[in-house]
Design an enzyme around this catalytic site. Structure first.
Site: not given
Ligand code: BGC
Length: 747
Positions: A334, A338-340, A347, A400, A626, A647
């Site tokens: 995504d 960040r912490d992701e 996506d 998704w 994003e 994003h």
């Molecule tokens: C992500 C998105 C992802 C979403 C789920 C987010 O935190 O960055 O791109 O699809 O969560 O809705």
């Protein structure tokens, strides 16, 4: 490689790095030598202090609970006669380090562990083989700690030191497989644009481009001097360095200098940034020539190109490309900052088609889809993130999970990959069966906990309301129909019996129309929608109409025209703007164009109002944001959390550009562009446009230009392919390979 001989280091701090080393004596001339290795954690292999190969972050990220890639290296030319040292330097990486929201580590493993074997064949055909075992030394390295989210600390003032012996480790419960994806390596190298002294008095360097990678610094300071840099994507509206949107990720690299010439750069982490702040920098003067920003991403061949007469659109194109670069670091993610930084399925769904044109993504997406298949639950459920990170709070959501039908189909169209389609087909059917058995209506998907039209502009009331205004029951049921339709198409390609799926599709259409279409237009079905209680839900939205049009859920030409007119009306009523989110945005321009409203699609594409694609370009974006308004009209931020400036999802607009502006469309019955349609749709506001796609059959190129009251078209059809060409105002004609120039009328 066999799954055995695992070793680890005892008493190692969580974010600590460790070296595993072994001395080998080479007494005779070597004919060949190779190392096979993998780790839980990430590693670099060094022979006599020299890194083998240029790949980063090996063994890469897979669903480690199911499979772990191993690597094979030819080390013949790294060895010398006499004593040699073979070392693996390891860091926590994805398996052991912090991963996913909430700052949680040890997602897949409690500690770093390694397995390797080394085979040396001498000229006299005798061989030496050794494997990792407790005779290997554990070494504390100059890399003291490293984490993807938090950054790396190196102490270059100390020499690596043997601290003990390795321990034999338990064999992890996973399958070892050879590398499947593409190596992550260094790519573009960017010099700084300028040094900024911010209003807070901080020294900040601007590299001019948001990206994922790291900064290299060449310095010579005193031994034990410290250099610490922090990373940021944007400055705030006062011009100060801004890191709140990185959330829990610290994104800081620290180096303790050796006193000699040092090349500072991390070994086991990357950051998403455009700016760095010099938090500790022991020099009065900042010599910018010492700094380089290095982009890091998976090796993929660039296959698409595009440019036109509108510089803002060209910048948007570059932003979409950089969005892909930054988010194809072994796994399609995504965001990179960040912490992701996770493999969010929705996506990928939105961006897959564009990604497959910008670059050859076959290796990266094939590997990722294999992981997705493994992680699919026995009832067919697909969770939001692959490889899975932390399923707490994760949803099984429409648009998704449907990536399992959409992405393999796009790979098939782009590359003709029927093998991947075959591999994914059972998972498509399982996903369809999951939907069929969710809730109490077999032919619809009602209820559930979906992400909705994520971040759509028609319902964001506060940062807590992100699902948009379109009823999720409608989205879920429309995507159900779409996934079944794609499975039918895939089944036909694979010569399966698709009768049951076709019948299912008819039933879904029928039920969908019963529940969600009233007087030819989308409407709300009031009984369900768990999320609607917290936000306004509407039947008639830009997204609902786009889905009904694109997924052929209407009946007859009159209804189709009515839907299209309504979509135009909604856009008009909204001051000529879109308000779609992750679900509607990939479809709205196509829905308009496929229904004779290319001009309106261009209007939206070229709009600079908020929300629009060019709104971010006008605010200096160098990647795709994003949110439509990650930076708002007044220069403030949408929010401090969940606000990424990198994003790729909305970068999906370039699949519309390739399909409609350039007009290049693959044909289902001769995929990979063996046969294709070429139907460009010029618009005088762009003045000219040109682009190409490097396909399996050669490079297709097309350009058009408004000149002296005419539109001049040029195109090339590569050897081995043929095209059905439709120049506006002219008849459809078949063209064989060659280059052509045609003078067309202005429309
Ligand atoms: C992500 C998105 C992802 C979403 C789920 C987010 O935190 O960055 O791109 O699809 O969560 O809705």
């Amino acid at each position: 490689m066999e799954n055995k001989n695992w070793i680890y280091a005892e008493n190692l701090a969580d974010s600590g790095c460790v070296g595993f080393c072994k001395a080998i004596e080479i007494a005779k001339p070597v004919k060949s030598a190779e190392v096979t290795a993998t780790a839980l954690g990430i590693y670099n292999l060094y022979i006599n202090g020299k890194k083998v190969g240029d790949a980063l972050f090996k063994p890469g990220w897979t669903s480690y609970n199911y499979r772990l890639q191993y690597q094979r290296y030819d080390i013949t030319n790294y060895l010398k006669s006499g004593e040699n040292e073979i070392c693996f330097l390891c860091a926590p990486g994805w398996a052991v380090g912090y991963l996913g929201k909430g700052n949680i580590n040890h997602t897949y493993a409690e500690h770093i562990s390694l397995t390797a074997d080394v085979k040396i064949t001498y000229n006299d055909d005798s061989a030496l083989e050794l494997v990792t075992n407790p005779t290997w030394d554990t070494v504390s390295d100059q890399v003291v700690s490293s984490e993807f989210y938090h950054g790396e600390t190196q102490d270059l003032s100390v020499a690596p030191m043997i601290v003990g012996k390795a321990k034999a480790d338990a064999v992890p419960d996973t399958r070892l497989i050879p590398d499947e994806g593409a190596d992550v390596t260094e790519h573009e190298r960017l010099k700084p644009l300028k040094l900024i002294i911010t209003p807070k008095g901080e020294r900040v360097i601007d590299f001019g481009q948001n990206l994922a990678g790291y900064v290299e610094i060449r310095v010579k300071g005193n031994r034990k001097d410290r250099v610490t840099i922090s990373h940021a994507e944007v400055l705030d509206r006062d011009g100060n360095f801004y890191t709140k949107n990185l959330e829990l990720a610290r994104c800081t690299n620290t180096y303790i200098l050796s006193g000699n010439d040092d090349l500072l750069k991390p070994k086991f982490t990357f950051q998403g940034y455009r700016y760095i702040r010099l938090d500790e920098y022991p020099f009065e003067e900042v010599d910018l020539s010492r700094f380089t920003s290095v982009a890091v991403y998976s090796d993929m061949e660039r296959t698409g190109s595009f440019s036109c007469g509108n510089e803002k659109v060209n910048r948007l194109y570059s932003n979409s490309i950089w969005g892909q670069r930054s988010n194809f670091i072994d796994v399609p993610t995504d965001c990179p900052q960040r912490d992701e930084r996770c493999g969010w399925t929705g996506d990928v769904l939105a961006f897959a088609k564009t990604a497959a044109i910008h670059y050859d993504v076959s290796a990266v997406l094939r590997k990722w889809l294999h992981d997705l298949i493994l992680e699919q639950k026995s009832d067919g459920a697909i969770y939001g993130v692959v490889p899975s990170v932390n399923e707490r709070g994760m949803r099984v959501s429409t648009a998704w999970g449907d990536v399992i039908t959409v992405a393999p189909w796009e790979m098939y169209l782009a590359y003709g990959d029927a093998e991947l389609l075959e591999e994914c087909y059972p998972a498509m059917l399982k996903w369809i069966s999951y939907i069929r058995h969710s809730g109490d209506e077999e032919y619809l998907w009602l209820g559930g906990n979906h992400y909705g039209d994520w971040l759509a502009y028609d319902a964001i009331l506060s940062p807590e309301h992100r699902e948009g205004a379109t009823q999720t029951d409608l989205i879920a049921s429309a995507y159900f129909a779409h996934s079944v339709e794609l499975a039918v198409r895939a089944g036909r390609v694979l010569k399966k019996d698709t009768k049951d799926l076709e019948l299912l599709h008819q039933n879904i259409r029928k039920k969908f129309r019963e529940y969600f279409i009233k007087d030819g237009l989308p409407t709300i079905y009031p009984k369900y929608d768990a999320l609607s209680v917290n936000r306004p839900v509407k039947g008639l939205t830009q997204t609902s109409i786009s889905l009904v049009l694109r997924f052929h859920l209407y009946e007859g030409e009159i209804e189709r025209e009515k839907l299209t007119d309504k979509l135009l009306e909604l856009i008009r009523e909204n001051d000529g703007k879109m308000n779609t989110g992750f679900v509607g945005t990939p479809h709205i321009l196509h829905a308009l164009s496929e229904n004779g409203r290319v001009r309106t699609a261009y209007d939206l594409f070229l709009s600079e109002k908020n929300p629009s694609w060019l709104f971010s370009v006008d605010r200096g974006a160098t990647t795709i944001w994003e949110h439509w308004d990650s930076i708002k009209e007044d220069g403030s931020f949408w929010n401090d959390c969940k606000n990424s400036f990198n994003h790729y999802s909305y970068g999906c607009v370039f699949d519309w550009v390739y399909t409609w502006v350039l007009g290049i469309r693959p044909m289902e019955d001769a995929p990979a562009y063996q046969r294709f349609t070429l139907a460009p749709h010029p618009d005088e506001r762009l003045g000219h446009a040109e682009g190409s796609i490097k396909t399996r059959y050669g490079t297709i190129s097309v350009s058009w230009r408004y000149e002296n009251g005419r539109i001049n078209y040029s195109f090339t059809i590569p050897e081995g392919s043929s095209a059905e060409v439709v120049i506006p105002g002219d008849e459809k004609r078949m063209y064989s390979p060659g280059s052509y120039t045609i003078a067309g009328k202005c429309l």
